[in-house]
Design a protein around this motif. Sequence first.
Motif, PDB file in Angstrom:
ATOM      1  N   LEU A  57       0.819  -1.221   0.000  1.00 59.81           N
ATOM      2  CA  LEU A  57       0.000   0.000   0.000  1.00 59.81           C
ATOM      3  C   LEU A  57       0.851   1.269   0.000  1.00 59.81           C
ATOM      4  O   LEU A  57       0.329   2.357  -0.207  1.00 59.81           O
ATOM      5  CB  LEU A  57      -0.913   0.033   1.227  1.00 59.81           C
ATOM      6  N   GLY A  58       2.163   1.103   0.245  1.00 56.07           N
ATOM      7  CA  GLY A  58       3.039   2.273   0.322  1.00 56.07           C
ATOM      8  C   GLY A  58       3.027   2.907   1.696  1.00 56.07           C
ATOM      9  O   GLY A  58       3.315   4.093   1.845  1.00 56.07           O
ATOM     10  N   GLU A  80      -5.760   5.946  -0.702  1.00 53.18           N
ATOM     11  CA  GLU A  80      -4.603   6.433  -1.470  1.00 53.18           C
ATOM     12  C   GLU A  80      -3.786   5.262  -2.010  1.00 53.18           C
ATOM     13  O   GLU A  80      -3.381   5.256  -3.167  1.00 53.18           O
ATOM     14  CB  GLU A  80      -3.715   7.317  -0.598  1.00 53.18           C
ATOM     15  N   GLY A  81      -3.527   4.256  -1.153  1.00 52.10           N
ATOM     16  CA  GLY A  81      -2.746   3.093  -1.568  1.00 52.10           C
ATOM     17  C   GLY A  81      -3.449   2.283  -2.647  1.00 52.10           C
ATOM     18  O   GLY A  81      -2.817   1.849  -3.620  1.00 52.10           O
ATOM     19  N   LEU A  82      -4.756   2.077  -2.498  1.00 57.46           N
ATOM     20  CA  LEU A  82      -5.509   1.322  -3.503  1.00 57.46           C
ATOM     21  C   LEU A  82      -5.508   2.051  -4.842  1.00 57.46           C
ATOM     22  O   LEU A  82      -5.310   1.428  -5.893  1.00 57.46           O
ATOM     23  CB  LEU A  82      -6.946   1.072  -3.028  1.00 57.46           C
ATOM     24  N   LEU A  83      -5.724   3.350  -4.823  1.00 59.09           N
ATOM     25  CA  LEU A  83      -5.716   4.115  -6.066  1.00 59.09           C
ATOM     26  C   LEU A  83      -4.333   4.094  -6.708  1.00 59.09           C
ATOM     27  O   LEU A  83      -4.213   3.981  -7.924  1.00 59.09           O
ATOM     28  CB  LEU A  83      -6.183   5.549  -5.825  1.00 59.09           C
ATOM     29  N   ARG A  84      -3.301   4.184  -5.883  1.00 62.11           N
ATOM     30  CA  ARG A  84      -1.931   4.124  -6.405  1.00 62.11           C
ATOM     31  C   ARG A  84      -1.676   2.777  -7.085  1.00 62.11           C
ATOM     32  O   ARG A  84      -0.981   2.694  -8.084  1.00 62.11           O
ATOM     33  CB  ARG A  84      -0.952   4.346  -5.252  1.00 62.11           C
ATOM     34  N   GLN A  85      -2.288   1.718  -6.569  1.00 62.45           N
ATOM     35  CA  GLN A  85      -2.132   0.375  -7.134  1.00 62.45           C
ATOM     36  C   GLN A  85      -3.124   0.106  -8.263  1.00 62.45           C
ATOM     37  O   GLN A  85      -3.104  -0.948  -8.874  1.00 62.45           O
ATOM     38  CB  GLN A  85      -2.307  -0.691  -6.037  1.00 62.45           C
ATOM     39  N   ASP A  90     -14.711   0.430  -5.339  1.00 61.87           N
ATOM     40  CA  ASP A  90     -15.980  -0.264  -5.123  1.00 61.87           C
ATOM     41  C   ASP A  90     -15.728  -1.751  -4.865  1.00 61.87           C
ATOM     42  O   ASP A  90     -16.433  -2.372  -4.089  1.00 61.87           O
ATOM     43  CB  ASP A  90     -16.986  -0.027  -6.241  1.00 61.87           C
ATOM     44  N   TRP A  91     -14.701  -2.321  -5.495  1.00 61.07           N
ATOM     45  CA  TRP A  91     -14.377  -3.723  -5.205  1.00 61.07           C
ATOM     46  C   TRP A  91     -14.000  -3.873  -3.741  1.00 61.07           C
ATOM     47  O   TRP A  91     -14.414  -4.811  -3.077  1.00 61.07           O
ATOM     48  CB  TRP A  91     -13.204  -4.216  -6.068  1.00 61.07           C
ATOM     49  N   PHE A  92     -13.230  -2.936  -3.223  1.00 58.50           N
ATOM     50  CA  PHE A  92     -12.748  -3.042  -1.848  1.00 58.50           C
ATOM     51  C   PHE A  92     -13.840  -2.750  -0.826  1.00 58.50           C
ATOM     52  O   PHE A  92     -14.014  -3.480   0.131  1.00 58.50           O
ATOM     53  CB  PHE A  92     -11.561  -2.098  -1.618  1.00 58.50           C
TER      54      PHE A  92
END
Length: 181
Positions: A57-58, A80-85, A90-92
Motif C-alpha cells: 500500500l506504500g 490512497e494506496g488502492l488508487l496508487r495500485q 468499489d471492489w474493496f
Amino acid sequence: MSFDAKVNKNMSNDTSKLNKPQASGKINCALPDLETCMQRLAVISKQTSASAIMRWLGLPEATHSNWKRRNSINYDRVIEGLLRQGVSLDWFFAPAVYLRYPNVSSIVTEQDADYEVPAEFDAMLKALDVVEPIMQQYGVLMTESNRKLMTELFFKRRGEGVVLETALHQVAKALATAQAK
C-alpha cells in the motif's frame, strides 16, 4: 488464530464485521473492520503478512500494529494506496454490490459549431465488437433488443467477471425475450 491463517480464510461479506464510522464524522456508512480490511488487502495484493501488505500500500510496516492498537483504520491512507495500485474502490468497499455509475460522459459539447462524439459511443462500438461474434457463434438473432441485452451485460462486468445476481437477471431477461417470440 495467526494473521496468515486468517488471510487464507475466504473473504467475509458478514456485515457484523463492519466498523462504525470513524471519529472524524466525515463518513457515515459502515466500513470494513481491521480483519476484513486486511483479508481483502491480502487477496488483492497477493501478500500474506501484514507488513508486506502495508509495504504494498506504500505505508510504513508498523501501520497495521498502530491500527490494531488504536482499533481504528485510517481509510484515507488505504484509499490512497488502492488508487496508487489501480484497484477499484468499489471492489474493496462494496464487494458483490451492484453500484450505479453516473453517466456524465453522455453530454454532447459544442466547439466552433462542431459536435464531439460522446466517449460512450466509442465504448458502445467496442462492446458490439465483443458481443456480436458471440451472438453469431450461438445463432442469436441480431435484433436491437438482443444487442441491447448483450451490451448491457458487457457494461455491467466488474474486472474479469460479472456479479452473480447481475448475470442471473440478464439470463432471465434473455429467456423472457426468447419466450416472447
